[in-house]
Design a protein around this motif. Structure first.
Motif, short mmCIF file in Angstrom:
data_model
loop_
_atom_site.label_atom_id
_atom_site.label_comp_id
_atom_site.label_asym_id
_atom_site.label_seq_id
_atom_site.Cartn_x
_atom_site.Cartn_y
_atom_site.Cartn_z
N LYS A 196 -13.12 5.62 21.41
CA LYS A 196 -13.02 5.73 19.95
C LYS A 196 -11.86 4.88 19.42
O LYS A 196 -12.00 4.23 18.39
N VAL A 197 -10.75 4.88 20.13
CA VAL A 197 -9.60 4.05 19.72
C VAL A 197 -10.02 2.59 19.64
O VAL A 197 -9.76 1.91 18.64
N THR A 198 -10.69 2.09 20.67
CA THR A 198 -11.08 0.68 20.67
C THR A 198 -12.13 0.38 19.60
O THR A 198 -12.13 -0.69 19.03
N SER A 199 -13.00 1.33 19.33
CA SER A 199 -14.02 1.09 18.29
C SER A 199 -13.42 1.09 16.89
O SER A 199 -13.94 0.43 15.99
N LEU A 200 -12.34 1.82 16.69
CA LEU A 200 -11.70 1.89 15.37
C LEU A 200 -10.64 0.81 15.15
O LEU A 200 -10.16 0.64 14.03
N ALA A 201 -10.27 0.11 16.19
CA ALA A 201 -9.24 -0.93 16.07
C ALA A 201 -9.74 -2.07 15.18
O ALA A 201 -10.93 -2.38 15.16
N PRO A 202 -8.83 -2.68 14.43
CA PRO A 202 -9.24 -3.74 13.50
C PRO A 202 -9.70 -5.02 14.20
O PRO A 202 -9.34 -5.27 15.35
N GLU A 203 -10.49 -5.79 13.49
CA GLU A 203 -10.97 -7.07 14.01
C GLU A 203 -9.87 -8.13 13.98
O GLU A 203 -9.97 -9.14 14.67
N GLU A 204 -8.84 -7.89 13.19
CA GLU A 204 -7.77 -8.86 13.04
C GLU A 204 -6.44 -8.13 12.89
O GLU A 204 -6.36 -7.10 12.22
N VAL A 205 -5.40 -8.64 13.54
CA VAL A 205 -4.05 -8.13 13.33
C VAL A 205 -3.13 -9.32 13.10
O VAL A 205 -3.22 -10.32 13.81
N SER A 206 -2.31 -9.20 12.09
CA SER A 206 -1.34 -10.24 11.77
C SER A 206 -1.97 -11.63 11.72
O SER A 206 -1.40 -12.60 12.20
N GLY A 207 -3.18 -11.71 11.16
CA GLY A 207 -3.86 -12.99 11.02
C GLY A 207 -4.49 -13.52 12.30
O GLY A 207 -4.98 -14.64 12.34
N LYS A 208 -4.49 -12.71 13.36
CA LYS A 208 -5.05 -13.14 14.64
C LYS A 208 -6.36 -12.41 14.89
O LYS A 208 -6.42 -11.19 14.82
N ALA A 209 -7.39 -13.17 15.20
CA ALA A 209 -8.73 -12.60 15.42
C ALA A 209 -8.79 -11.88 16.77
O ALA A 209 -8.08 -12.21 17.71
#
Length: 172
Positions: free
Chosen positions: A55-68
């Motif tokens: 669930k953690v990995t499925s909810l993690a964003p597609e981008e962090v700090s401008g990095k895909a």
């Protein structure tokens, strides 16, 4: 080619045959595939099989700090920006300690100060949540707070069983 010339010892007589060319291409592809796959391998944490990690990995964003987000191999792991940021779910929970604790939107993260000092890499682990989640970031330190905030949705639903305390929280 003359018999006995230096080239006849380096290359087999039928070097240009289709078999040799196909074998060479297959070898190059096999080595390239191994290198590419290994680059995307992130070692899973000991408790990565915990259903909460999925669930953690499925909810993690597609981008962090401008990095895909990168594709990765490993259970309970995510990476962004060609591995400059990695998240591992299911790491060992931290015991009480004196390291710097940062609370971001209700999620406590403890900084591994030794790794930051020795390697210049920010390694933060959730505190008081099971399974614990670890973020490793090798970019500028001032971006860490924004990354932690962007991970909040993926982590804050895990029940908080403990929290960081400071000197102001202790009564004498």
């Amino acid at each position: 080619m003359q018999t006995g010339s230096p080239r006849s010892f380096i290359f087999p007589k039928n070097f240009r045959s289709k078999k040799w060319i196909l074998c060479g291409v297959a070898l190059v592809l096999a080595i390239s595939t191994f290198v590419v796959i290994d680059k995307h391998r992130v070692h899973s944490a000991p408790q990565a099989d915990d259903p909460k990690c999925a669930k953690v990995t499925s909810l993690a964003p597609e981008e962090v700090s401008g990095k895909a987000r990168d594709w990765t191999i490993g259970k309970g792991v995510i990476a962004w920006g060609s591995g400059s940021a990695t998240l591992r779910c299911g790491v060992d929970e931290l015991p009480p300690n004196v390291n710097l604790c940062i609370s971001v939107d209700g999620v406590d993260w403890v900084l591994d100060e030794v790794t930051l000092e020795e390697k210049g890499v920010s390694v933060l682990r959730t505190y008081g949540r099971s399974p614990a989640v670890e973020l490793t970031y090798s970019g500028p330190r001032e971006e860490v707070g924004g990354i932690l905030a962007s991970l909040n949705t993926a982590v804050d639903w895990i029940p908080q069983e403990g929290k960081c305390v400071g000197s102001g929280d202790i009564s004498y």
